[in-house]
Scaffold this motif. Structure first.
Motif, PDB file in Angstrom:
ATOM      1  N   GLN A 296       0.828  -1.213   0.000  1.00  0.00           N
ATOM      2  CA  GLN A 296       0.000   0.000   0.000  1.00  0.00           C
ATOM      3  C   GLN A 296       0.861   1.261   0.000  1.00  0.00           C
ATOM      4  O   GLN A 296       0.543   2.244  -0.680  1.00  0.00           O
ATOM      5  N   GLU A 297       1.947   1.227   0.756  1.00  0.00           N
ATOM      6  CA  GLU A 297       2.821   2.406   0.841  1.00  0.00           C
ATOM      7  C   GLU A 297       3.448   2.741  -0.512  1.00  0.00           C
ATOM      8  O   GLU A 297       3.401   3.879  -0.967  1.00  0.00           O
ATOM      9  N   ILE A 298       4.058   1.740  -1.157  1.00  0.00           N
ATOM     10  CA  ILE A 298       4.773   2.042  -2.395  1.00  0.00           C
ATOM     11  C   ILE A 298       3.812   2.285  -3.558  1.00  0.00           C
ATOM     12  O   ILE A 298       4.195   2.912  -4.551  1.00  0.00           O
ATOM     13  N   ALA A 299       2.565   1.804  -3.425  1.00  0.00           N
ATOM     14  CA  ALA A 299       1.586   2.043  -4.495  1.00  0.00           C
ATOM     15  C   ALA A 299       1.333   3.541  -4.680  1.00  0.00           C
ATOM     16  O   ALA A 299       0.983   3.984  -5.783  1.00  0.00           O
ATOM     17  N   ARG A 300       1.533   4.319  -3.625  1.00  0.00           N
ATOM     18  CA  ARG A 300       1.315   5.772  -3.725  1.00  0.00           C
ATOM     19  C   ARG A 300       2.329   6.436  -4.654  1.00  0.00           C
ATOM     20  O   ARG A 300       2.095   7.536  -5.155  1.00  0.00           O
ATOM     21  N   PHE A 301       3.458   5.751  -4.891  1.00  0.00           N
ATOM     22  CA  PHE A 301       4.516   6.350  -5.703  1.00  0.00           C
ATOM     23  C   PHE A 301       4.697   5.654  -7.047  1.00  0.00           C
ATOM     24  O   PHE A 301       5.640   5.953  -7.785  1.00  0.00           O
ATOM     25  N   ASN A 302       3.801   4.734  -7.340  1.00  0.00           N
ATOM     26  CA  ASN A 302       3.910   3.995  -8.595  1.00  0.00           C
ATOM     27  C   ASN A 302       3.762   4.934  -9.788  1.00  0.00           C
ATOM     28  O   ASN A 302       2.771   5.676  -9.900  1.00  0.00           O
ATOM     29  N   PHE A 303       4.752   4.938 -10.665  1.00  0.00           N
ATOM     30  CA  PHE A 303       4.802   5.764 -11.880  1.00  0.00           C
ATOM     31  C   PHE A 303       4.803   7.272 -11.576  1.00  0.00           C
ATOM     32  O   PHE A 303       4.456   8.071 -12.427  1.00  0.00           O
ATOM     33  N   LYS A 304       5.199   7.644 -10.345  1.00  0.00           N
ATOM     34  CA  LYS A 304       5.380   9.071 -10.053  1.00  0.00           C
ATOM     35  C   LYS A 304       6.673   9.584 -10.683  1.00  0.00           C
ATOM     36  O   LYS A 304       6.828  10.778 -10.917  1.00  0.00           O
ATOM     37  N   ALA A 305       7.613   8.689 -10.913  1.00  0.00           N
ATOM     38  CA  ALA A 305       8.808   9.037 -11.687  1.00  0.00           C
ATOM     39  C   ALA A 305       8.503   8.751 -13.154  1.00  0.00           C
ATOM     40  O   ALA A 305       7.872   7.749 -13.488  1.00  0.00           O
ATOM     41  N   LYS A 306       8.944   9.609 -14.042  1.00  0.00           N
ATOM     42  CA  LYS A 306       8.514   9.547 -15.435  1.00  0.00           C
ATOM     43  C   LYS A 306       9.570   8.927 -16.337  1.00  0.00           C
ATOM     44  O   LYS A 306      10.751   8.887 -16.023  1.00  0.00           O
ATOM     45  N   GLY A 307       9.110   8.490 -17.511  1.00  0.00           N
ATOM     46  CA  GLY A 307      10.017   7.957 -18.504  1.00  0.00           C
ATOM     47  C   GLY A 307       9.320   6.993 -19.440  1.00  0.00           C
ATOM     48  O   GLY A 307       8.092   6.875 -19.448  1.00  0.00           O
ATOM     49  N   SER A 308      10.092   6.268 -20.234  1.00  0.00           N
ATOM     50  CA  SER A 308       9.561   5.362 -21.249  1.00  0.00           C
ATOM     51  C   SER A 308       9.267   3.988 -20.649  1.00  0.00           C
ATOM     52  O   SER A 308       9.856   3.593 -19.636  1.00  0.00           O
ATOM     53  N   GLY A 309       8.378   3.253 -21.307  1.00  0.00           N
ATOM     54  CA  GLY A 309       8.123   1.868 -20.921  1.00  0.00           C
ATOM     55  C   GLY A 309       7.685   1.738 -19.478  1.00  0.00           C
ATOM     56  O   GLY A 309       6.742   2.389 -19.037  1.00  0.00           O
ATOM     57  N   LYS A 310       8.405   0.909 -18.713  1.00  0.00           N
ATOM     58  CA  LYS A 310       8.065   0.665 -17.308  1.00  0.00           C
ATOM     59  C   LYS A 310       8.775   1.635 -16.370  1.00  0.00           C
ATOM     60  O   LYS A 310       8.801   1.410 -15.153  1.00  0.00           O
ATOM     61  N   SER A 311       9.334   2.699 -16.902  1.00  0.00           N
ATOM     62  CA  SER A 311      10.017   3.696 -16.067  1.00  0.00           C
ATOM     63  C   SER A 311       9.090   4.188 -14.955  1.00  0.00           C
ATOM     64  O   SER A 311       7.948   4.564 -15.207  1.00  0.00           O
ATOM     65  N   GLY A 312       9.592   4.170 -13.725  1.00  0.00           N
ATOM     66  CA  GLY A 312       8.826   4.693 -12.597  1.00  0.00           C
ATOM     67  C   GLY A 312       7.956   3.674 -11.907  1.00  0.00           C
ATOM     68  O   GLY A 312       7.362   3.960 -10.855  1.00  0.00           O
ATOM     69  N   LEU A 313       7.851   2.471 -12.460  1.00  0.00           N
ATOM     70  CA  LEU A 313       7.071   1.434 -11.775  1.00  0.00           C
ATOM     71  C   LEU A 313       7.758   1.066 -10.465  1.00  0.00           C
ATOM     72  O   LEU A 313       8.967   0.905 -10.407  1.00  0.00           O
ATOM     73  N   ILE A 314       6.972   0.927  -9.416  1.00  0.00           N
ATOM     74  CA  ILE A 314       7.476   0.416  -8.138  1.00  0.00           C
ATOM     75  C   ILE A 314       6.354  -0.401  -7.514  1.00  0.00           C
ATOM     76  O   ILE A 314       5.282   0.118  -7.221  1.00  0.00           O
ATOM     77  N   ALA A 315       6.585  -1.693  -7.374  1.00  0.00           N
ATOM     78  CA  ALA A 315       5.509  -2.584  -6.944  1.00  0.00           C
ATOM     79  C   ALA A 315       6.078  -3.834  -6.297  1.00  0.00           C
ATOM     80  O   ALA A 315       7.234  -4.202  -6.514  1.00  0.00           O
ATOM     81  N   THR A 316       5.236  -4.484  -5.501  1.00  0.00           N
ATOM     82  CA  THR A 316       5.589  -5.757  -4.892  1.00  0.00           C
ATOM     83  C   THR A 316       4.377  -6.673  -4.959  1.00  0.00           C
ATOM     84  O   THR A 316       3.351  -6.329  -5.560  1.00  0.00           O
ATOM     85  N   SER A 317       4.457  -7.833  -4.345  1.00  0.00           N
ATOM     86  CA  SER A 317       3.335  -8.771  -4.358  1.00  0.00           C
ATOM     87  C   SER A 317       2.135  -8.158  -3.646  1.00  0.00           C
ATOM     88  O   SER A 317       2.284  -7.402  -2.675  1.00  0.00           O
ATOM     89  N   ARG A 318       0.938  -8.530  -4.126  1.00  0.00           N
ATOM     90  CA  ARG A 318      -0.299  -8.031  -3.519  1.00  0.00           C
ATOM     91  C   ARG A 318      -1.109  -9.234  -3.039  1.00  0.00           C
ATOM     92  O   ARG A 318      -1.807  -9.876  -3.816  1.00  0.00           O
ATOM     93  N   PRO A 319      -1.031  -9.552  -1.753  1.00  0.00           N
ATOM     94  CA  PRO A 319      -1.722 -10.735  -1.236  1.00  0.00           C
ATOM     95  C   PRO A 319      -3.237 -10.616  -1.357  1.00  0.00           C
ATOM     96  O   PRO A 319      -3.805  -9.518  -1.340  1.00  0.00           O
ATOM     97  N   GLY A 320      -3.884 -11.778  -1.470  1.00  0.00           N
ATOM     98  CA  GLY A 320      -5.337 -11.841  -1.462  1.00  0.00           C
ATOM     99  C   GLY A 320      -5.849 -11.990  -0.040  1.00  0.00           C
ATOM    100  O   GLY A 320      -5.288 -11.440   0.906  1.00  0.00           O
ATOM    101  N   GLN A 321      -6.896 -12.784   0.131  1.00  0.00           N
ATOM    102  CA  GLN A 321      -7.522 -12.928   1.447  1.00  0.00           C
ATOM    103  C   GLN A 321      -6.794 -13.940   2.326  1.00  0.00           C
ATOM    104  O   GLN A 321      -6.970 -13.948   3.537  1.00  0.00           O
ATOM    105  N   GLU A 322      -5.964 -14.780   1.709  1.00  0.00           N
ATOM    106  CA  GLU A 322      -5.262 -15.821   2.459  1.00  0.00           C
ATOM    107  C   GLU A 322      -3.934 -15.307   3.012  1.00  0.00           C
ATOM    108  O   GLU A 322      -3.309 -14.424   2.435  1.00  0.00           O
ATOM    109  N   VAL A 323      -3.519 -15.883   4.124  1.00  0.00           N
ATOM    110  CA  VAL A 323      -2.223 -15.574   4.730  1.00  0.00           C
ATOM    111  C   VAL A 323      -1.259 -16.676   4.308  1.00  0.00           C
ATOM    112  O   VAL A 323      -1.366 -17.814   4.768  1.00  0.00           O
ATOM    113  N   LEU A 324      -0.323 -16.330   3.423  1.00  0.00           N
ATOM    114  CA  LEU A 324       0.550 -17.321   2.814  1.00  0.00           C
ATOM    115  C   LEU A 324       2.020 -16.917   2.945  1.00  0.00           C
ATOM    116  O   LEU A 324       2.324 -15.726   3.092  1.00  0.00           O
ATOM    117  N   THR A 325       2.894 -17.890   2.859  1.00  0.00           N
ATOM    118  CA  THR A 325       4.336 -17.632   2.911  1.00  0.00           C
ATOM    119  C   THR A 325       4.814 -17.205   1.527  1.00  0.00           C
ATOM    120  O   THR A 325       4.681 -17.956   0.559  1.00  0.00           O
TER     121      THR A 325
END
Length: 582
Positions: free
Chosen positions: A87-116
């Protein structure tokens, strides 16, 4: 170790250079409160994003040791921190600009289950969080100023807000750990009380939509029949009432759209813990329980299905049965045997997704087509022996035949999403009807499959996805890459080399990252020749031993641990290997 300012100076020195110059930043850097590591740099701004991780030692993160001293607490803490970090890093996703995937910042997004998951790992020394960053560029020219913004302006606040205990809400963290302890307590009570499952009163079982796993608003809360109600005294929540699903044979019946399948789906999802607010956080099922169904067209390799299918007209040996295109009945027969091999203590079955001729034969059919002309011994005639001789319980949803009433120890009727215990009523009806006629309920010759089953040695086509002597870098330099290539197609399938693996009907897979981990496990088995020299059980045992020693990093196929892997159950590992056609 390099310091953060070394990284900043390096980034400034390569600004406006060609994109390959980004490779120079790979390595670890001390940011005082944490260590940032650039594990892998993407080839260009349109390629898969760069792999980055942060490590926060326990002496700096200061989370209480009692929050990660047991496996289920550790998993719960990792899951909680990963959700917060996402949730924290989603606020800054693509806030940096550029071509293609420039500025992407993301990690895994868990569902309803608690998993390793590999995206967040808590060890004895500290917490590691793994994520992806799209290194910015204009065209293929480095724009390091935007990457400096990500790594020095955006990221430090996210890391400190999430991974420093002093910056978290202590009650919120404590609630996560206490819920995990309560859930583990219920799992232990299932064993002590000889239960398959427990469903707490007040649980919300229906889901929002067919494609959303969130709880449905305004749905009828679950309420146990008094005759099946037990009270568990949880360590933190205290007394909790709910329905006990006892070992043996449990039948769930009722009219259409009254909640039969909804209850079964909640029970099958109960093999995993769920987050607070899911509605099913206190619906807990034996962690080895397996959902069975027919699966037309699946492959079967060397499975002894003689417990259910024998004396085929073409004389085929069903004690070592293989098929590249199984029928509904043979696929479900194989699923039962494979579930036994995988250590299942309970089978969960919905009549709607079962092969009718595998499940039962009514009396008229038995009279017209005699036993010696029918090679299938239906499940209804084996269910009692499966419990009494093999210790495997059955929870079965049925709506079309009363024959199942005769084998049931408990009968639950769903009426407008409310369960009613009608066991005594059913027993009386069965006794009255038995004087007229009753279906065959047992069959001779019950025997469990012999241990030591091996899968066929892999075909050469399974290795055809390897890099070879013709592979090379962009400059044309030839190099050898012996790793087998892996592609993931969501939760339902993957490809190893050129061999696809279809997992659509392995219904207890909860997350696409579990599928990704299974794909890497198959690759691991192929590269080490396990299928050729080991039995199926030995293969799974080796996989689990590697996991215990190295975690998910044992299977990721690279020299760094990547995010995007999630540990499946042993039962899903067996199911995956059994469906691998290679």
């Amino acid at each position: 170790m390099n310091h953060s300012q070394d990284l900043k100076r390096l980034l400034e020195s390569i600004d406006h250079k060609g994109y390959p110059a980004y490779k120079a930043v790979q390595g670890s850097y001390d940011f005082k409160d944490y260590i940032l590591t650039v594990d892998h740099v993407q080839g260009d701004p349109f390629a898969s994003p760069s792999k980055v991780s942060v490590f926060i030692p326990h002496k700096l993160n200061a989370f209480p040791e009692g929050y990660y001293d047991r496996q289920w607490k550790k998993t719960a803490l990792e899951d909680y921190l990963l959700r917060c970090f996402s949730q924290e890093i989603a606020r800054f996703n693509f806030k940096a600009k550029g071509s293609g995937k420039s500025g992407l910042i993301a990690t895994s997004r868990p569902g309803q289950e608690v998993l390793t998951r590999s995206a967040c790992e808590c060890t004895g020394t500290g917490i590691t969080a793994r994520f992806e960053v799209g290194f910015p560029a204009f065209g293929r020219t480095i724009n390091s100023g935007e990457l400096i913004k990500i790594l020095f302006d955006f990221l430090p606040g996210c890391v400190r807000n999430v991974f420093m205990y002093k910056n978290r809400n202590p009650k919120q963290v404590r609630d996560v750990i206490e819920l995990a302890e309560d859930q583990e307590f219920i799992r232990n009570e299932l064993k002590r009380l000889d239960l398959v499952s427990f469903a707490a009163d007040g649980s919300v079982l229906p889901r929002e939509t067919g494609i959303s796993d969130r709880p449905m608003k305004g749905s009828v809360p679950f309420s146990s029949p008094e005759s099946l109600k037990i009270t568990l005294n949880l360590p933190h929540r205290g007394p909790l009432c709910g329905m006990a699903v006892r070992r043996g044979i449990t039948l769930i019946v009722g009219g259409g759209y009254h909640g039969k399948s909804t209850l079964l789906k909640a029970l099958e999802a109960g093999v995993y813990n769920h987050i607070a607010g899911d509605g099913r956080e206190y619906v807990i099922t034996d962690s080895t329980a397996v959902k069975l169904r027919a699966e037309d067209g699946r492959s079967i390799s060397n499975v002894d299905i003689s417990l259910f299918i024998n004396d085929l007209p073409n004389g085929r040996d069903t004690s070592r049965f293989s098929s590249a295109d199984a029928s509904g009945s043979t696929s479900q027969a194989a699923a039962v045997i494979e579930g036994i091999e995988a250590g299942a203590a309970a089978f969960l079955i919905d009549e709607d997704t079962s092969a009718t001729n595998f499940m039962l034969r009514d009396e008229l059919m038995q009279k017209i087509v005699s036993r010696d002309k029918e090679p299938i011994t239906p499940f209804i005639e084996r269910a009692r022996d499966l419990y009494e001789k093999a210790g495997i319980s059955t929870v079965l949803v049925a709506g079309s035949s009363g024959a199942y009433f005769y084998i049931a120890d408990t009968v639950i009727q769903m009426d407008s999403y409310r369960p009613l215990d009608i066991t005594e009523q059913v027993k009386k009806a069965c006794e009255a009807y038995r004087e007229i006629s009753s279906p065959a309920l047992t069959a001779p010759g019950f025997s469990l499959p012999k241990p030591g089953r091996k899968l066929p040695a892999p075909a050469a086509s399974s290795d055809s996805g390897r890099g070879g002597a013709n592979s090379g870098d962009r400059r044309g330099n030839r190099k050898q890459d012996n790793r087998i290539k892996v592609k993931i197609f969501g939760r339902d399938s993957f490809q190893v080399g050129k061999e696809p693996v279809d997992l659509r009907f392995v219904e207890q897979l909860a997350d696409s990252e579990q599928t990704a981990a299974l794909a890497q496990m198959v690759r691991f088995c192929l590269e080490r020749g396990l299928f050729s020299r080991c039995t199926l059980k030995e293969t799974v045992d080796i996989l689990m031993l590697e996991y215990e020693k190295k975690g998910l990093a044992a299977f990721n196929g690279s020299n760094y641990t990547a995010m995007g892997l999630c540990m499946p159950r042993v039962q899903e590992i067996y199911a995956c290997l059994n469906r691998f056609r290679g």
